[in-house]
Structures are given as C-alpha cells and as structure tokens.
Design an enzyme around this catalytic site. Structure first.
Site, mmCIF file in Angstrom:
data_model
loop_
_atom_site.group_PDB
_atom_site.id
_atom_site.type_symbol
_atom_site.label_atom_id
_atom_site.label_comp_id
_atom_site.label_asym_id
_atom_site.label_seq_id
_atom_site.Cartn_x
_atom_site.Cartn_y
_atom_site.Cartn_z
ATOM 1 N N GLY A 129 0.777 -1.212 -0.190
ATOM 2 C CA GLY A 129 0.005 0.032 -0.063
ATOM 3 C C GLY A 129 0.858 1.343 0.160
ATOM 4 N N SER A 130 1.824 0.911 -0.603
ATOM 5 C CA SER A 130 2.972 2.419 -0.584
ATOM 6 C C SER A 130 2.263 3.558 -1.470
ATOM 7 C CB SER A 130 4.326 2.243 -1.084
ATOM 8 O OG SER A 130 4.566 1.810 -2.306
ATOM 9 N N ASN A 131 1.660 3.172 -2.451
ATOM 10 C CA ASN A 131 0.780 4.048 -3.476
ATOM 11 C C ASN A 131 -0.372 4.723 -2.669
ATOM 12 O OD1 ASN A 131 2.013 4.613 -6.164
ATOM 13 N ND2 ASN A 131 2.194 2.266 -6.139
ATOM 14 N N HIS B 23 0.008 1.143 -13.157
ATOM 15 C CA HIS B 23 0.408 0.215 -13.781
ATOM 16 C C HIS B 23 2.148 0.531 -13.771
ATOM 17 C CE1 HIS B 23 1.062 -3.651 -15.709
ATOM 18 N NE2 HIS B 23 1.601 -2.936 -16.591
ATOM 19 N N THR C 211 -10.681 0.043 -17.767
ATOM 20 C CA THR C 211 -11.828 -0.610 -18.686
ATOM 21 C C THR C 211 -11.645 -1.924 -18.348
ATOM 22 O OG1 THR C 211 -10.362 -0.314 -20.264
ATOM 23 C CG2 THR C 211 -11.541 1.249 -20.227
ATOM 24 N N GLU D 46 -10.832 -4.320 -20.452
ATOM 25 C CA GLU D 46 -9.727 -5.013 -20.971
ATOM 26 C C GLU D 46 -8.497 -4.558 -20.067
ATOM 27 O OE1 GLU D 46 -7.000 -5.010 -25.018
ATOM 28 O OE2 GLU D 46 -8.840 -4.009 -25.008
ATOM 29 N N GLU E 285 6.124 6.502 -9.200
ATOM 30 C CA GLU E 285 4.866 6.144 -8.928
ATOM 31 C C GLU E 285 4.183 7.242 -7.767
ATOM 32 O OE1 GLU E 285 3.637 2.285 -8.738
ATOM 33 O OE2 GLU E 285 5.307 1.403 -9.648
ATOM 34 N N ASP F 118 -5.572 -3.483 -18.351
ATOM 35 C CA ASP F 118 -4.304 -2.457 -18.442
ATOM 36 C C ASP F 118 -4.674 -1.546 -19.786
ATOM 37 O OD1 ASP F 118 -3.377 -3.103 -15.975
ATOM 38 O OD2 ASP F 118 -2.010 -4.572 -16.705
ATOM 39 N N ILE G 167 -7.970 -9.178 -10.913
ATOM 40 C CA ILE G 167 -8.704 -8.758 -11.958
ATOM 41 C C ILE G 167 -10.062 -8.492 -11.659
ATOM 42 C CG2 ILE G 167 -9.479 -9.208 -14.513
ATOM 43 C CD1 ILE G 167 -6.764 -10.584 -14.794
ATOM 44 N N MET H 140 -4.380 -6.412 -6.557
ATOM 45 C CA MET H 140 -3.787 -7.775 -7.776
ATOM 46 C C MET H 140 -4.676 -8.552 -8.039
ATOM 47 S SD MET H 140 -0.786 -6.382 -8.124
ATOM 48 C CE MET H 140 0.074 -7.499 -9.098
ATOM 49 N N SER I 52 2.464 4.112 -15.286
ATOM 50 C CA SER I 52 1.336 4.706 -16.178
ATOM 51 C C SER I 52 0.248 4.628 -15.321
ATOM 52 C CB SER I 52 0.968 4.023 -17.385
ATOM 53 O OG SER I 52 2.037 3.744 -18.179
ATOM 54 N N ASN J 58 -6.097 3.146 -12.322
ATOM 55 C CA ASN J 58 -5.121 2.097 -11.860
ATOM 56 C C ASN J 58 -3.938 2.772 -12.095
ATOM 57 O OD1 ASN J 58 -4.163 -0.441 -11.118
ATOM 58 N ND2 ASN J 58 -3.717 -0.835 -12.899
HETATM 59 C C1 GAR Z 1 3.123 -0.833 -7.478
HETATM 60 O O1 GAR Z 1 4.223 -0.791 -8.324
HETATM 61 C C2 GAR Z 1 2.095 -0.900 -8.645
HETATM 62 O O2 GAR Z 1 2.383 -0.115 -9.696
HETATM 63 C C3 GAR Z 1 1.936 -2.418 -9.016
HETATM 64 O O3 GAR Z 1 2.236 -3.074 -7.705
HETATM 65 C C4 GAR Z 1 2.955 -2.049 -6.845
HETATM 66 C C5 GAR Z 1 2.217 -2.111 -5.618
HETATM 67 O O4 GAR Z 1 2.922 -1.302 -4.350
HETATM 68 N N1 GAR Z 1 0.696 -2.732 -9.324
HETATM 69 C C6 GAR Z 1 0.614 -3.667 -10.403
HETATM 70 O O5 GAR Z 1 1.339 -4.166 -10.767
HETATM 71 C C7 GAR Z 1 -0.992 -3.844 -10.799
HETATM 72 N N2 GAR Z 1 -1.031 -4.785 -11.684
HETATM 73 P P1 GAR Z 1 2.157 -0.666 -3.573
HETATM 74 O O6 GAR Z 1 1.313 -1.816 -2.752
HETATM 75 O O7 GAR Z 1 3.435 -0.459 -2.382
HETATM 76 O O8 GAR Z 1 1.475 0.519 -3.826
#
Ligand code: GAR
Length: 181
Positions: free
Chosen positions: A12-14, A102, A134, A136, A167, A138, A85, A83, A129, A100
C-alpha cells in the site's frame, strides 16, 4: 473535495502517497483490500481512515466492495497495487470513475512481471502509467506517465524500486487532475 476509495492488496505504498497528498481536490474515505492481512490496511487504520477487507470469491468480494464504496459516497476508486482482475460487471458500475497505476510505460508490458520483461527486452527506460480502468486489462486511456532509466546491472527489484519512487509522485498528481475534470 471529491470522495476517493482505494483498493489495495498488500504493502500500500501508493495508497499512502495518495492519502498524504489529499486536500482540496480529494479526500480518501475508504481503503479496502482483498487480503485481510494487507500491510497497507494497518497503516490506514492508524491514520483513522475507514477500512474494509473481503477475502472471499470474486462475485461476493466485488459486491461487498461496491456496497462499501457506495455506502461511503465514493466518487472515484483508485486501484493501488490491487492484484485481482475485476469483473466486467464491477468495471461497468464504475466506468469512467476508476483509475489504476501500472508499473510500465503502457501500452508496453500489460499484466505481471513488467520490470523483468523491460530488462529482458533491453529497453533503455521503464516507468509507470496511470490509466482509466476498462474491462480490458491495463488498456484504458493513459492519463499520465513517469519515466526512469534502466541502468546496467539492474534487476527486476532494483528497477521496481526506482519506478516506485516516481509512482509516488505521479499518482497523486494525476488523481488530483482527474477529479477536477
Ligand atoms: C506498484 O508498483 C504498482 O504499480 C503495482 O504493484 C505495486 C504495488 O505497490 N501494480 C500492479 O502491478 C498492478 N497490476 P504498493 O502496494 O506499495 O502500492
């Protein structure tokens, strides 16, 4: 401010960077996870943010997420290291209101193992990015990207760390722009 709900699966750092940047544009009103032991959930609890987890099968989990988001009056969902879908049904309920992040320069490297694939391909740069979600995977409209160099000797882990740092500044900036448009 617009009301944002965040879906995570782990660290969950983002999510933390989105919470830290909240203000006039948006506030974070709910953090939800498909994993009850996601580290990010404990952090959100410490911040006094409402949290919710549902580890069940997809249909029940998505119904619970949808109800919790609506209950909190969420305007926009931000996926942040979520993570799983999502079904077309869930995506269509939140069409145009779900973003999202990615870890690749889309349209390159949709899906998993993005950093290993970028290194393997001999790319000179990598990045991340923020896109509209959507059905489909990413593939929705890209709203913003950030780039980093791939350096000699990089591993998937060292590159992931360099990308993650950008990010954390990209996502809050793009989310703030998105909720104002
Ligand atoms: C991040 O790098 C994010 O871009 C990626 O997982 C990591 C999550 O880190 N997301 C994906 O790969 C989505 N398919 P976080 O939990 O520390 O935010």
């Amino acid at each position: 401010p617009k009301r944002v709900g965040i879906l995570i699966s782990g660290r969950g750092s983002n999510m933390q960077s989105l919470v830290r940047a909240a203000g006039d544009a948006y506030q974070v009103v709910l953090v939800a996870s498909d994993k009850a032991d996601a580290a990010g959930l404990a952090w959100a609890v410490e911040q006094g943010i409402a949290t919710f987890s549902h580890p069940g099968p997809r249909a029940q989990r998505e119904a619970a997420f949808d109800a919790a988001m609506r209950d909190k009056g969420v305007d926009v969902i931000a996926l942040a290291g979520h993570m799983q879908i999502l079904s077309g049904d869930f995506v269509s309920r939140w069409a145009g209101r779900m973003l999202n992040i990615h870890p690749s320069l889309l349209p390159l490297y949709k899906g998993l193992d993005t950093h290993a694939r970028a290194i393997e391909a001999g790319d000179a740069e990598a990045g991340c990015s923020v896109h509209v979600v959507t059905e489909e995977l990413d593939a929705g409209e890209v709203l913003g990207q950030a780039r980093v160099p791939i350096l000699p000797g990089d591993t998937a882990d060292s590159l992931a760390e360099r990308v993650l740092a950008v990010e954390h500044s990209l996502y809050p900036r793009i989310l703030a722009e998105f909720v104002k448009r």
